[in-house]
Design a protein around this motif. Sequence first.
Motif, PDB file in Angstrom:
ATOM      1  N   VAL A 187       8.996   4.465 -58.660  1.00 25.43           N
ATOM      2  CA  VAL A 187       8.439   4.987 -59.912  1.00 25.43           C
ATOM      3  C   VAL A 187       9.504   5.759 -60.691  1.00 25.43           C
ATOM      4  O   VAL A 187      10.321   6.469 -60.104  1.00 25.43           O
ATOM      5  CB  VAL A 187       7.176   5.846 -59.658  1.00 25.43           C
ATOM      6  N   ILE A 188       9.505   5.541 -62.004  1.00 25.72           N
ATOM      7  CA  ILE A 188      10.340   6.339 -62.899  1.00 25.72           C
ATOM      8  C   ILE A 188       9.357   7.096 -63.774  1.00 25.72           C
ATOM      9  O   ILE A 188       8.485   6.478 -64.397  1.00 25.72           O
ATOM     10  CB  ILE A 188      11.227   5.464 -63.811  1.00 25.72           C
ATOM     11  N   ARG A 189       9.476   8.399 -63.819  1.00 26.28           N
ATOM     12  CA  ARG A 189       8.515   9.168 -64.606  1.00 26.28           C
ATOM     13  C   ARG A 189       9.207  10.252 -65.418  1.00 26.28           C
ATOM     14  O   ARG A 189       9.969  11.046 -64.873  1.00 26.28           O
ATOM     15  CB  ARG A 189       7.479   9.801 -63.674  1.00 26.28           C
ATOM     16  N   GLU A 190       8.913  10.253 -66.701  1.00 26.78           N
ATOM     17  CA  GLU A 190       9.466  11.305 -67.544  1.00 26.78           C
ATOM     18  C   GLU A 190       8.592  12.529 -67.427  1.00 26.78           C
ATOM     19  O   GLU A 190       7.365  12.426 -67.429  1.00 26.78           O
ATOM     20  CB  GLU A 190       9.496  10.821 -68.999  1.00 26.78           C
ATOM     21  N   ARG A 191       9.207  13.712 -67.314  1.00 31.06           N
ATOM     22  CA  ARG A 191       8.387  14.928 -67.255  1.00 31.06           C
ATOM     23  C   ARG A 191       7.662  15.096 -68.577  1.00 31.06           C
ATOM     24  O   ARG A 191       8.279  15.002 -69.634  1.00 31.06           O
ATOM     25  CB  ARG A 191       9.267  16.144 -66.971  1.00 31.06           C
ATOM     26  N   ASN A 192       6.379  15.355 -68.508  1.00 36.93           N
ATOM     27  CA  ASN A 192       5.526  15.444 -69.703  1.00 36.93           C
ATOM     28  C   ASN A 192       5.518  14.147 -70.493  1.00 36.93           C
ATOM     29  O   ASN A 192       5.254  14.137 -71.697  1.00 36.93           O
ATOM     30  CB  ASN A 192       5.972  16.580 -70.632  1.00 36.93           C
ATOM     31  N   GLY A 193       5.826  13.050 -69.826  1.00 36.39           N
ATOM     32  CA  GLY A 193       5.888  11.785 -70.555  1.00 36.39           C
ATOM     33  C   GLY A 193       5.317  10.635 -69.752  1.00 36.39           C
ATOM     34  O   GLY A 193       4.445  10.834 -68.900  1.00 36.39           O
ATOM     35  N   ASN A 194       5.831   9.458 -70.012  1.00 43.12           N
ATOM     36  CA  ASN A 194       5.270   8.237 -69.440  1.00 43.12           C
ATOM     37  C   ASN A 194       5.803   7.906 -68.051  1.00 43.12           C
ATOM     38  O   ASN A 194       6.831   8.422 -67.617  1.00 43.12           O
ATOM     39  CB  ASN A 194       5.547   7.058 -70.370  1.00 43.12           C
ATOM     40  N   THR A 195       5.111   6.959 -67.425  1.00 44.15           N
ATOM     41  CA  THR A 195       5.419   6.538 -66.061  1.00 44.15           C
ATOM     42  C   THR A 195       5.674   5.041 -66.047  1.00 44.15           C
ATOM     43  O   THR A 195       5.041   4.304 -66.803  1.00 44.15           O
ATOM     44  CB  THR A 195       4.191   6.845 -65.160  1.00 44.15           C
ATOM     45  N   LEU A 196       6.568   4.599 -65.186  1.00 43.35           N
ATOM     46  CA  LEU A 196       6.818   3.162 -65.044  1.00 43.35           C
ATOM     47  C   LEU A 196       7.045   2.809 -63.572  1.00 43.35           C
ATOM     48  O   LEU A 196       8.009   3.263 -62.977  1.00 43.35           O
ATOM     49  CB  LEU A 196       8.056   2.761 -65.874  1.00 43.35           C
ATOM     50  N   PRO A 197       6.153   2.010 -62.980  1.00 43.43           N
ATOM     51  CA  PRO A 197       6.335   1.627 -61.580  1.00 43.43           C
ATOM     52  C   PRO A 197       6.888   0.207 -61.440  1.00 43.43           C
ATOM     53  O   PRO A 197       6.804  -0.596 -62.380  1.00 43.43           O
ATOM     54  CB  PRO A 197       4.911   1.674 -61.037  1.00 43.43           C
ATOM     55  N   ALA A 198       7.418  -0.107 -60.278  1.00 42.99           N
ATOM     56  CA  ALA A 198       7.861  -1.475 -59.959  1.00 42.99           C
ATOM     57  C   ALA A 198       7.824  -1.624 -58.447  1.00 42.99           C
ATOM     58  O   ALA A 198       7.754  -0.626 -57.722  1.00 42.99           O
ATOM     59  CB  ALA A 198       9.267  -1.715 -60.485  1.00 42.99           C
ATOM     60  N   VAL A 199       7.852  -2.877 -57.976  1.00 50.53           N
ATOM     61  CA  VAL A 199       7.775  -3.108 -56.533  1.00 50.53           C
ATOM     62  C   VAL A 199       9.007  -3.882 -56.069  1.00 50.53           C
ATOM     63  O   VAL A 199       9.385  -4.878 -56.679  1.00 50.53           O
ATOM     64  CB  VAL A 199       6.494  -3.900 -56.177  1.00 50.53           C
ATOM     65  N   PHE A 200       9.632  -3.394 -55.010  1.00 46.32           N
ATOM     66  CA  PHE A 200      10.801  -4.067 -54.417  1.00 46.32           C
ATOM     67  C   PHE A 200      10.684  -4.008 -52.898  1.00 46.32           C
ATOM     68  O   PHE A 200       9.857  -3.271 -52.365  1.00 46.32           O
ATOM     69  CB  PHE A 200      12.098  -3.360 -54.857  1.00 46.32           C
ATOM     70  N   ARG A 201      11.542  -4.803 -52.234  1.00 47.49           N
ATOM     71  CA  ARG A 201      11.542  -4.738 -50.764  1.00 47.49           C
ATOM     72  C   ARG A 201      12.126  -3.412 -50.289  1.00 47.49           C
ATOM     73  O   ARG A 201      11.649  -2.827 -49.341  1.00 47.49           O
ATOM     74  CB  ARG A 201      12.376  -5.885 -50.190  1.00 47.49           C
ATOM     75  N   THR A 202      13.222  -2.991 -50.950  1.00 47.67           N
ATOM     76  CA  THR A 202      13.881  -1.754 -50.542  1.00 47.67           C
ATOM     77  C   THR A 202      14.223  -0.913 -51.775  1.00 47.67           C
ATOM     78  O   THR A 202      14.218  -1.422 -52.893  1.00 47.67           O
ATOM     79  CB  THR A 202      15.213  -2.054 -49.818  1.00 47.67           C
TER      80      THR A 202
END
Length: 328
Positions: A187-202
């Motif tokens: 997950v990449i998340r900006e503080r007080n902002g938006n979130t973006l998830p992704a799925v990987f093996r590692t």
Amino acid sequence: MAQHFLLSAAAKSLSLASVFTMKDEQAETTFRRVRWADTNGEPVCPHCGGVDAYDCRRLKGAPRFRCRACVKDFTITSGTLFASHKLPLRCYLAAIAIFCNEVKGKSALALSRDLNVSYKCAFVLLHKLREAMAAELKGRMIGGEGKVAEVDAGYFGGYVKPANLKNHRVDRRFYENQSHKRKAVIVIRERNGNTLPAVFRTEGQALKFIQSRIAKGTIVNADESPNWNELHSRFEMKRINHEEAYSLDGACTNWAEEFFSRMRRAEIGHHHHIAGAYLLRYAQEASWREDNRRTSNGEQVNRITMLAMRQKPSVDFSGYWQRHVNGG
Ligand SMILES: [Zn+2]
């Protein structure tokens, strides 16, 4: 102490009771306003774009329109995520309202009991709503000059149950005793902002994705995992060693942890098993819920309905029923 948002009146702008007492025409009007917002609910032909259509309702009352320009028939949901729907529109609104009110997620079995539909129907419907939510995350960039973002990973799936008898148990730390189905949600998340998830093996495999989705000039926070070292060449980094503290000198990954907390509760409390093919969809749902956690339930229902009506027929579930019939 400030009142929790979900306890406030602002959080409750739509009740399930009001959806269930809606007449069919009211549900239709709601969907029409969302689908054809530019014409204030007047039908627009999905085949030719014509705005001159007349009501051509079927004998049993199912709503249909016929375009005067191309003489083709269409429904309110033609060409959208809810295309070829079988349930009354009111049911879809109710499903979306139930889905929004359960802030940690809703299980398909529970929804099938709430709406008196089959488990499979509830399962597909919920995944379509996740698909609609995911449409908002497409191409999303996180951060920007002077903004702060956090990166973190959580592992889901691949649980190996220990055998009953001690003699039969294996050491699950060894590679050969693992199921190899475990996946990393990044997950990449900006503080007080938006979130973006992704799925990987590692975690390591996620680096390119992370670098491409965080805007230049962002200050990136991450934990002590050596997998994130490579990010130093591109971003100003703040690292936090969780063995020493959860937050130190402004370095922390607490926003990212909040996302995982919501996702973990959805896994443990509602779905029990969210690994495999649909893991990304569950991650996208948790991310949407995090970003909209301070939005009233009425607005959330509107937003998801609008996303579903703008979305083309499902990529995940096109032909799903037929596939099942064919046993594929
Ligand atoms: Zn037409």
